[in-house]
Design a protein around this motif. Sequence first.
Motif, PDB file in Angstrom:
ATOM      1  N   PHE A  48       0.674  -1.194   0.002  1.00  0.00           N
ATOM      2  CA  PHE A  48      -0.027   0.045   0.180  1.00  0.00           C
ATOM      3  C   PHE A  48       0.919   1.218  -0.040  1.00  0.00           C
ATOM      4  N   ILE A  49       2.018   1.263   0.807  1.00  0.00           N
ATOM      5  CA  ILE A  49       2.804   2.505   0.627  1.00  0.00           C
ATOM      6  C   ILE A  49       3.682   2.596  -0.300  1.00  0.00           C
ATOM      7  N   LEU A  50       4.094   1.417  -1.010  1.00  0.00           N
ATOM      8  CA  LEU A  50       4.755   1.456  -2.395  1.00  0.00           C
ATOM      9  C   LEU A  50       3.822   2.227  -3.349  1.00  0.00           C
ATOM     10  N   ILE A  51       2.504   1.764  -3.276  1.00  0.00           N
ATOM     11  CA  ILE A  51       1.608   2.160  -4.384  1.00  0.00           C
ATOM     12  C   ILE A  51       1.352   3.638  -4.135  1.00  0.00           C
ATOM     13  N   LEU A  99       3.409   5.952  -2.746  1.00  0.00           N
ATOM     14  CA  LEU A  99       4.676   6.496  -3.082  1.00  0.00           C
ATOM     15  C   LEU A  99       4.790   6.595  -4.661  1.00  0.00           C
ATOM     16  N   SER A 100       4.359   5.799  -5.261  1.00  0.00           N
ATOM     17  CA  SER A 100       4.403   5.603  -6.610  1.00  0.00           C
ATOM     18  C   SER A 100       3.337   6.629  -7.291  1.00  0.00           C
ATOM     19  N   LEU A 101       2.117   6.770  -6.694  1.00  0.00           N
ATOM     20  CA  LEU A 101       1.189   7.709  -7.179  1.00  0.00           C
ATOM     21  C   LEU A 101       1.687   9.138  -6.809  1.00  0.00           C
ATOM     22  N   LEU A 102       2.198   9.176  -5.541  1.00  0.00           N
ATOM     23  CA  LEU A 102       2.884  10.635  -5.245  1.00  0.00           C
ATOM     24  C   LEU A 102       3.942  11.122  -6.084  1.00  0.00           C
ATOM     25  N   GLY A 103       4.775  10.062  -6.584  1.00  0.00           N
ATOM     26  CA  GLY A 103       6.153  10.264  -7.347  1.00  0.00           C
ATOM     27  C   GLY A 103       5.620  10.764  -9.072  1.00  0.00           C
ATOM     28  N   GLY A 104       4.752   9.945  -9.220  1.00  0.00           N
ATOM     29  CA  GLY A 104       4.108  10.385 -10.721  1.00  0.00           C
ATOM     30  C   GLY A 104       3.455  11.648 -10.486  1.00  0.00           C
ATOM     31  N   VAL A 105       2.987  12.100  -9.604  1.00  0.00           N
ATOM     32  CA  VAL A 105       2.169  13.278  -9.598  1.00  0.00           C
ATOM     33  C   VAL A 105       3.192  14.512  -9.380  1.00  0.00           C
ATOM     34  N   ALA A 106       4.283  13.967  -8.454  1.00  0.00           N
ATOM     35  CA  ALA A 106       5.295  15.122  -8.663  1.00  0.00           C
ATOM     36  C   ALA A 106       6.084  15.219  -9.788  1.00  0.00           C
ATOM     37  N   TYR A 107       6.252  14.081 -10.695  1.00  0.00           N
ATOM     38  CA  TYR A 107       6.935  14.331 -11.698  1.00  0.00           C
ATOM     39  C   TYR A 107       6.193  15.103 -12.919  1.00  0.00           C
ATOM     40  N   SER A 108       4.848  14.757 -12.703  1.00  0.00           N
ATOM     41  CA  SER A 108       4.049  15.247 -13.601  1.00  0.00           C
ATOM     42  C   SER A 108       4.140  16.856 -13.533  1.00  0.00           C
TER      43      SER A 108
END
Length: 628
Positions: free
Chosen positions: A562-565, A567-576
């Motif tokens: 759940f945390i990895l998912i 973080l991935s979502l947050l990283g994608g949003v930050a990258y965007s």
Amino acid sequence: MLLCVYLLYCLLQVNSGCEVDRGQKPDISKSVGDSVVLPCSCTNPKDKSDPVQWGYTKTFRVGKYEPEVMVFPEDDRQSQRYRGRVQREIQNPPGYLSLIISDLTEEDGGTYVCGVNGKFASAVTLHVKGCSVLEIWDRSVTKSPGESVLLPCPCPSDSNITPRTVTWSFSKEGQSEVKTPVSNDTGSYRSRVWTFDQEKSRNFSLLVSDLTKEDSGRYLCTVYEDNPPAVELKVTGCALLENKQTVIISKYPRDSVLLSCSCTELQDKPVTVQWITPHHGDLLSTELPQRYNGRVQTFNQNSPGNLSVLISDLTEEDGGRYSCWINQNQYRHFSLSVRGCTLSEPQEKTIIKYPGDSVLLPCSCSDTKTKPQSVKWQRVDSGGTEVSSGTDGYNGRLHMFNEGLPANLSLLISNLMEQDEGTYRCTINNNQSISITLNVKGCTLTQSLEEVISKYPGDSVLLPCSCTDPNTKPLSVKWQRVDSGGTEVSSGTDGYNGRVHMFNEDLPANLSLLISNLTEQDQGTYRCTINNKQSVNINLTIKGNGSSLLKNWEPIIILCVFILILLSLLGGVAYSFWKYGIGRKIRSEEETGQRQKDMDWETYTTVIYQGLCKPTQDQVPLIMTHSY
């Protein structure tokens, strides 16, 4: 065959009463003033007759037993000439129906017929001689209160004497000068005196009935003006208080009743006393009916004139008419009714209860003051088994209320069991009853098929078992391990100490078993059994250690995933967002440079073409390069 027996029984019942001895008896001759016994009896002297009847007819024809006037019991509407002068001969057995007539007169001559229940079948003719017998008569007469007396007056020899010239008068002792006329027109003698048909019989005697002590004195028969014959009458003895009255009394079973009968003066003693019961017995007889033994008390030991009787511990059979007879001519009747118990709920009813409950089976008398002679509770569906504290299965569970409340016959059954279900009957006096159907709703298990439950070591498990009706409660419940030879599963079983819990103390219908901190050894088949007849099986499976280790890490793995998912979502949003910002900056710079180039080119062209500046040959390429 049964019909023949029944008809024979009915015939015997009809013929079991008194039959009067038929035929005409020999004639009887008596004189005026005498007494006579007219014979009559049942063919079987042991038979009782109720009622016996005597009638009178002046002219009798053989075979025609039809009375003109009733003599006993006397019909006052027809004649009063027998009043106070007739009585049954009761010294003999009940089957003797003889009649006594006292103070005979000439008009008493004729035929008397005897019968039972209006059927006359026996006759006797009585001849009474004329007044010649009165030539020798006693001038002093003693009588008892209530009796009748014939005051004689000789037949005058002078035929010129007429009834109009004959009178009777009365004077008290010591007051001879005060004379009171004696006739039906005189207040104290009204309806108590009777004279003969003087025109025919030439008999001037006077009959006075229902004597009282006040009638004592000197009676004069005045035929001639001088020297009238006189009779000294003395009335002594017991004068019954409230003579010839009927008292109505209502009582209840087990009560006592005082039948009050006494002389006006308690020291007077009657010649004879009889207490006649509703069944024609005598309460004072040595042959007292068995059912009165020990229940009758008299009071004349110290007061001879107190003839009252006390009957205690009354029963419904004691009801009826009691008569106190004094000297066979004074009486007082008592109509006694003993109000017995009548059940207030004669219809059958149904009551529904649950095991462990208490139930009140209602049965009571409609009148709260009544009390039955006997009460019995039975189980109809068990062949009439008596239900009492001494009956097996009911010991200590029954209670009745009729000791303190005699009319309350209800039965309380506590701590009900399914075996108590059935039809109960309350019977009083062996003739009235009421039935009550009791339904005891027992426990029925909700699930009947085997259930499978999977758990892991360390878990807790609820093994379900319950009654379909939450109000029910089984008599017994037991949990067992089927795969361990039926080992009982409870807090006291080794291996389960402190790990099992049941809920039926607070929730009687919930029989489920909770096992906590499961181990692999808990795996097996568990059985819930109620009342030793219904059961349900539950198969419990405990998964092994590897599976258990993986299972123990499942929450952590799930959390990490759940945390990895996340973080991935947050990283994608930050990258965007980052990419969007850089691109915007580059585009902005490119746009700014282009605008500068355009402006420089415009400036250049303006200078060139407007002649403001003339570039050298070396500047032209540079400018051109820059513009691009």
